[in-house]
Design a protein around this motif. Structure first.
Motif, short mmCIF file in Angstrom:
data_model
loop_
_atom_site.label_atom_id
_atom_site.label_comp_id
_atom_site.label_asym_id
_atom_site.label_seq_id
_atom_site.Cartn_x
_atom_site.Cartn_y
_atom_site.Cartn_z
N SER A 8 -1.26 1.61 1.53
CA SER A 8 -0.11 2.45 1.18
C SER A 8 0.90 1.66 0.36
CB SER A 8 0.51 3.00 2.46
OG SER A 8 1.76 3.54 2.18
N LEU A 9 1.13 0.41 0.78
CA LEU A 9 2.08 -0.42 0.03
C LEU A 9 1.56 -0.72 -1.37
CD1 LEU A 9 3.56 -3.02 2.56
CD2 LEU A 9 4.35 -0.72 1.97
N LEU A 10 0.23 -0.93 -1.45
CA LEU A 10 -0.37 -1.21 -2.76
C LEU A 10 -0.10 -0.07 -3.74
CD1 LEU A 10 -3.84 -2.96 -2.32
CD2 LEU A 10 -1.89 -3.71 -3.70
N GLU A 11 -0.16 1.13 -3.18
CA GLU A 11 0.09 2.29 -4.01
C GLU A 11 1.52 2.27 -4.55
OE1 GLU A 11 -0.16 7.00 -3.24
OE2 GLU A 11 -1.64 5.75 -2.15
N GLY A 12 2.46 1.98 -3.67
CA GLY A 12 3.86 1.86 -4.11
C GLY A 12 4.03 0.71 -5.09
N GLN A 177 9.38 1.82 3.73
CA GLN A 177 10.36 2.52 4.52
C GLN A 177 9.77 3.77 5.18
OE1 GLN A 177 13.70 3.18 1.97
NE2 GLN A 177 15.17 2.39 3.45
N ALA A 178 8.83 4.37 4.49
CA ALA A 178 8.24 5.62 4.98
C ALA A 178 7.63 5.45 6.37
CB ALA A 178 7.18 6.11 3.98
N PHE A 179 7.15 4.23 6.66
CA PHE A 179 6.53 4.00 7.97
C PHE A 179 7.55 4.01 9.11
CE2 PHE A 179 3.20 2.47 5.22
CZ PHE A 179 2.06 2.95 5.84
N ILE A 180 8.81 3.80 8.82
CA ILE A 180 9.82 3.85 9.88
C ILE A 180 9.86 5.27 10.45
CG2 ILE A 180 12.27 3.61 10.44
CD1 ILE A 180 12.49 1.55 8.19
N LYS A 181 9.91 6.23 9.54
CA LYS A 181 9.97 7.62 9.97
C LYS A 181 8.64 8.08 10.57
CE LYS A 181 13.33 10.02 7.17
NZ LYS A 181 13.30 10.52 5.80
N SER A 182 7.55 7.78 9.82
CA SER A 182 6.27 8.38 10.20
C SER A 182 5.65 7.70 11.42
CB SER A 182 5.30 8.34 9.02
OG SER A 182 4.98 7.00 8.73
N ALA A 183 5.81 6.36 11.56
CA ALA A 183 5.13 5.66 12.65
C ALA A 183 6.08 4.88 13.54
CB ALA A 183 4.09 4.71 12.07
N THR A 192 6.66 -5.82 2.54
CA THR A 192 6.78 -5.64 1.08
C THR A 192 7.22 -6.94 0.40
OG1 THR A 192 9.07 -4.92 1.21
CG2 THR A 192 7.39 -3.19 1.25
N GLY A 193 8.00 -7.74 1.13
CA GLY A 193 8.49 -9.00 0.57
C GLY A 193 7.36 -9.88 0.07
N VAL A 194 6.23 -9.84 0.78
CA VAL A 194 5.08 -10.67 0.39
C VAL A 194 4.61 -10.29 -1.01
CG1 VAL A 194 2.70 -11.27 0.95
CG2 VAL A 194 4.39 -10.99 2.78
#
Ligand SMILES: Nc1ncnc2c1ncn2[C@@H]1O[C@H](COP(=O)(O)OP(=O)(O)OP(=O)(O)O)[C@@H](O)[C@H]1O
Ligand SMILES: [Mg+2]
Lengths: 218, 259
Positions: A8-12, A177-183, A192-194
């Motif tokens: 998911s992060l790769l997509e972003g 950030q989306a994972f905060i809400k969804s999971a 993401t910093g990596v």
């Protein structure tokens, strides 16, 4: 879970890289044109461009993103950016290009103006044309001088792309950030910093190589 | 007929008159030395001859062709100025070598660009290289052709700059204090190659503070003061037997220094 998050992060991150690359493609040449304009002998050319540079460098990029995205709708009562993800990405791209072109133009200007007049005059007395002097004598010396400040600015751009999320461009921070809400988990955001670190690390190596390549002269 | 004829050259910077009514002439094969105190307008005069400054009055004639005439108000194209300035070459006090090119490349660049413009680069390529190597050899730099300017001493840089100017085969080679930026030990090697050029009867105008050198090399000496030519003549006349008080004063400063 780690695998899903990474995907998911790769997509972003893809959007982040796209915004980054397209900004450079347009802002690098546009910046050169702006820098010539800001050095023009005619005040009618020079002053408006200096004014634009002042506005762009004097206000937050965040604000410019909002104004460029929402401004046309409010003033012209029409949507110039088209709908959906693509429209928002385009608006973000325009904001980034204008902003970075202005910063680049000042770096170019500094580089060009730091070349001693003697270099131009030496070319002139040898019968060279203005174009020959710029292309064969000045350009490489300017490039050598601007690589360090340019690499700084470009690495800043990597991180600045995250600002695009204020107009809902789905770049990597948005994905995290989306994972905060969804999971209900926050570590994907930190993760993401990596991605940023790896990317700016690669760029640092690239610029270091260029600097070394240009080290054959002083 | 004189090779170069300078008539009534004037130059103002704002309200300051830096050159007023400069007139002199020189023949092919002559070395003319211009001396004078700081600010007297020597550099400005050389820059006018090389079209780096536009005089406000006067004429410059080479080989009977009027290259510059201040009273002629028709606009001169950049191409025309380029052609005209090639009658002159200029060696700068600060060398102004191109840092990204080797000594050889510095010498070859202008001839190469000129040949490319004429469309004869293919035919001339080898010859341009040979000529550049010869010139550097003449400057005593045969073993330095592949060095970049930052790898050379000041004296070597200046000799590359002289070769670079000669490569365009100017009618008149101008030197603006060619040794002023050099340590005393390096001055000698540059003066030696200029002396060599004088021996081959290269037409030269040399602005210098080296009085002994001027006396020895120049066929003709011009003493400038406050934008005027105060005295001109043979070294014997101007340096050894000056008539004007101002000239004596100026030269006295040098004999005190033992120069
Ligand atoms: N671009 C310029 N604008 C204004 N004034 C200038 C400019 N160039 C030269 N001058 C002035 O013109 C005068 C003559 O300068 P010039 O450099 O020709 O003197 P010079 O004889 O070469 O002196 P030096 O021996 O110090 O090299 C000086 O007073 C100088 O300040
Ligand atoms: Mg001078």
């Amino acid at each position: 879970m780690f695998y899903t998050v990474t995907l998911s992060l790769l997509e972003g991150f893809l959007t982040t890289v796209k915004l980054f690359a397209l900004t450079l493609v347009f802002a690098l040449p546009l910046g050169l044109i702006i820098s010539f304009g800001s050095m023009n002998r005619l005040p009618v050319v020079r002053l408006p461009i200096r004014f634009l540079i002042w506005i762009v460098r004097g206000t937050p990029l965040l604000l410019q993103l909002l104004i460029i995205y929402y401004g046309p709708g409010i003033i012209l009562k029409m949507n110039v950016w088209g709908s959906g993800d693509e429209g928002r990405f385009l608006a973000a791209l325009v904001a980034f290009v204008v902003n970075y072109a202005c910063y680049f133009s000042e770096i170019y200007r500094g580089g060009i103006q730091s070349i001693p007049v003697g270099q131009y005059e030496a070319g002139q007395v040898l019968g060279m044309t203005r174009t020959q002097i710029f292309r064969r004598i000045i350009l490489l010396q300017v490039i050598k001088r601007i690589v360090p400040p340019m690499s700084n600015e470009i690495i800043t751009l990597v991180k600045d792309t995250s600002l695009a999320r204020v107009i809902a461009v789905y770049e990597i921070i948005w994905s995290g950030q989306a994972f905060i809400k969804s999971a209900g988990i926050i570590w994907p955001l930190f993760y993401t910093g990596v991605f940023y670190l790896v990317f700016s690390g690669l760029l640092t190596v690239l610029f270091h190589t260029i600097e070394k390549k240009l080290g054959f002269f002083r | 007929m004189a090779l170069l004829e300078v008539q009534g050259i004037k130059k103002n910077f704002g309200h300051i008159e830096v050159l007023s009514d400069i007139s002199f002439s020189m023949d092919a094969g002559q070395a003319v030395s211009i001396i004078g105190s700081s600010g007297s307008g020597k550099t400005t005069l050389l820059r006018c001859l090389n079209f780096l400054e536009k005089p406000d009055g006067g004429t410059i004639t080479v080989h009977g062709e009027k290259l510059f005439d201040a009273s002629d108000s028709t606009r001169v194209s950049e191409a025309d100025i380029r052609r005209k300035r090639l009658h002159f070459g200029l060696v700068f006090q600060s060398f102004n070598l191109f840092p990204q090119y080797t000594a050889l490349e510095n010498v070859m660049l202008a001839p190469q660009l000129a040949a490319k413009e004429r469309g004869t680069y293919r035919q001339e390529e080898a010859q341009i290289r040979t000529q550049a190597k010869e010139l550097l050899g003449q400057m005593g730099l045969s073993d330095r052709t592949e060095n970049y300017p930052h790898q050379l001493s000041g004296g070597q840089c200046q000799r590359v700059a002289i070769a670079r100017a000669l490569a365009m085969k100017p009618d008149i080679l101008c030197f603006d204090e060619p040794t002023s930026a050099l340590d005393p030990e390096l001055t000698g090697e540059v003066l030696r190659v200029i002396r060599g050029l004088a021996d081959q009867h290269t037409t030269m105008i040399i602005v210098t503070h080296e009085m002994a050198f001027a006396r020895e090399v120049a066929d003709y000496v011009i003493f400038m003061d406050g934008g005027h030519i105060l005295e001109q003549g043979t070294p014997r006349e101007v340096i050894d037997n000056p008539t004007k008080e101002r000239t004596k004063q100026f030269l006295a400063g040098y004999s005190r220094d033992g120069a």
